[in-house]
Design an enzyme around this catalytic site. Sequence first.
Site, PDB file in Angstrom:
ATOM      1  N   GLY A 121      44.772  45.991  41.792  1.00 20.47           N
ATOM      2  CA  GLY A 121      46.063  45.470  42.201  1.00 20.47           C
ATOM      3  C   GLY A 121      47.243  46.250  41.659  1.00 20.47           C
ATOM      4  O   GLY A 121      48.252  46.427  42.343  1.00 20.47           O
ATOM      5  N   CYS A 160      47.168  40.987  30.579  1.00 14.91           N
ATOM      6  CA  CYS A 160      47.864  42.257  30.380  1.00 14.91           C
ATOM      7  C   CYS A 160      48.802  42.208  29.185  1.00 14.91           C
ATOM      8  O   CYS A 160      49.315  43.229  28.751  1.00 14.91           O
ATOM      9  CB  CYS A 160      48.642  42.619  31.643  1.00 14.91           C
ATOM     10  SG  CYS A 160      47.631  42.646  33.127  1.00 14.91           S
ATOM     11  N   GLN A 212      46.256  37.060  42.953  1.00 18.64           N
ATOM     12  CA  GLN A 212      45.710  35.758  42.574  1.00 18.64           C
ATOM     13  C   GLN A 212      45.367  34.881  43.778  1.00 18.64           C
ATOM     14  O   GLN A 212      44.866  33.767  43.600  1.00 18.64           O
ATOM     15  CB  GLN A 212      46.701  35.010  41.673  1.00 18.64           C
ATOM     16  CG  GLN A 212      46.902  35.615  40.304  1.00 18.64           C
ATOM     17  CD  GLN A 212      45.704  35.454  39.375  1.00 18.64           C
ATOM     18  OE1 GLN A 212      44.836  34.618  39.591  1.00 18.64           O
ATOM     19  NE2 GLN A 212      45.645  36.280  38.333  1.00 18.64           N
ATOM     20  N   THR A 225      37.616  60.881  45.683  1.00 21.37           N
ATOM     21  CA  THR A 225      36.322  60.391  46.156  1.00 21.37           C
ATOM     22  C   THR A 225      36.243  58.873  46.012  1.00 21.37           C
ATOM     23  O   THR A 225      36.534  58.322  44.943  1.00 21.37           O
ATOM     24  CB  THR A 225      35.174  61.036  45.355  1.00 21.37           C
ATOM     25  OG1 THR A 225      35.255  62.453  45.499  1.00 21.37           O
ATOM     26  CG2 THR A 225      33.816  60.547  45.848  1.00 21.37           C
ATOM     27  N   ALA A 285      39.291  43.074  43.191  1.00 28.26           N
ATOM     28  CA  ALA A 285      37.986  42.437  43.354  1.00 28.26           C
ATOM     29  C   ALA A 285      37.604  41.555  42.168  1.00 28.26           C
ATOM     30  O   ALA A 285      36.925  40.540  42.346  1.00 28.26           O
ATOM     31  CB  ALA A 285      36.907  43.496  43.564  1.00 28.26           C
ATOM     32  N   HIS A 286      38.018  41.924  40.968  1.00 24.78           N
ATOM     33  CA  HIS A 286      37.564  41.177  39.792  1.00 24.78           C
ATOM     34  C   HIS A 286      38.207  39.802  39.671  1.00 24.78           C
ATOM     35  O   HIS A 286      37.824  39.007  38.812  1.00 24.78           O
ATOM     36  CB  HIS A 286      37.773  41.993  38.509  1.00 24.78           C
ATOM     37  CG  HIS A 286      39.190  42.110  38.059  1.00 24.78           C
ATOM     38  ND1 HIS A 286      39.693  41.401  36.995  1.00 24.78           N
ATOM     39  CD2 HIS A 286      40.215  42.876  38.512  1.00 24.78           C
ATOM     40  CE1 HIS A 286      40.966  41.715  36.801  1.00 24.78           C
ATOM     41  NE2 HIS A 286      41.304  42.609  37.711  1.00 24.78           N
TER      42      HIS A 286
END
Length: 382
Positions: free
Chosen positions: A71, A331, A180, A238, A201-202
Amino acid sequence: MQQVYLDNAATTKVRKEVVEKMQEALATTYGNPSSTHSFGRSAKTVVEKARKTIAKYINAHPSEIIFTSGGTEADNMILRCAVRDLGVKTIITSKIEHHAVLHTVEELAKEYAINLVFVELDAHGNPDYQHLEELLKANDSKKLVSLMHVNNEIGNILDLDRVGDLCEANGAYFHSDTVQSLGHYSWDFASSKVHFLTAAAHKFHGPKGIGFAVIKRNSGLKPLIVGGSQERGFRAGTESFHNIVGLETAFVTSYDKLEEEMNYVKGLKQHFIKEMEKALPGVVFNGHSGDMEKSTYTLVNARLPFDAQKSLMLLFHLDLKGIACSKGSACQSGSDLGSHVLTEILPDEELKKPSVRFSFSKYNTKEELDYAINVLKEFAAN
């Protein structure tokens, strides 16, 4: 001692089926998706299938999905490119955004001398929509509004339609940090008036280090990271193939089970609020986090009736008892600074009381919540 994880707004446990799919991908499909031989083509096919699947679930076009490292990168990419490529001269945001947005727009104000303005907030952390309209009409400069859909600390849900209507009426771009909410709420990107979304994704039981931006077609944005033609030329590097596989699996599973898991987690939150109010008279839920309609079902931010002395030891005590939660976003952990969100919306006297964010997932139980509440009750009594 129980181990109770109540910090799901920071990150979530990876689903078993996600781990299995990622292991399979690592073991069997190791070609570079940019290579033209069969090994590369096999990997490329999987990446493009993931893109199409994600797009289908949120009613977007596959070309609007750009895979990123998460994000924070997605927010940076959108905001920076909007200023550089779209002629944005004014950014309107709030002081309770995630730092991925706040720090980025502050840097942009220095680098490009853009006009950075903040919409006023009420005592619950809601934007003043009349003030937002005034800011949008203030001058003729090209504007971008950046307001998050679900606040990561207090859980407030933004009225996206209302903000989208205001942006459309005033010719402004609309970016929403949806880290969120994507994976937790249904979306129809094609019919929305939001130009840019972000996901990680987490936050929905997938792997860390992978996410995506959703960018309206023909937006005019150009690449932020250059060096290759990956992501249809929009993001060089990649592709993190196994992480994309994990992202797709987590995303699909979250939406296929959305109603069932949402109802379960809603029940946990309702139970937690009810039992907290019984165990700790005087507890207050910051923002709208105690309101099941106005806040996300995944978290509460509780202001606890403890004195300053107890406040200093609270999180340490919870950790000793095996309970994982946070005083703000992950964070900020390791920093002596308090929550910038609560500092903005609470009076100084209330900031002296400890506020703790408890966030829930399908892997939590009512028994775990009762254990956490009992620990808090015992702490208050000693």
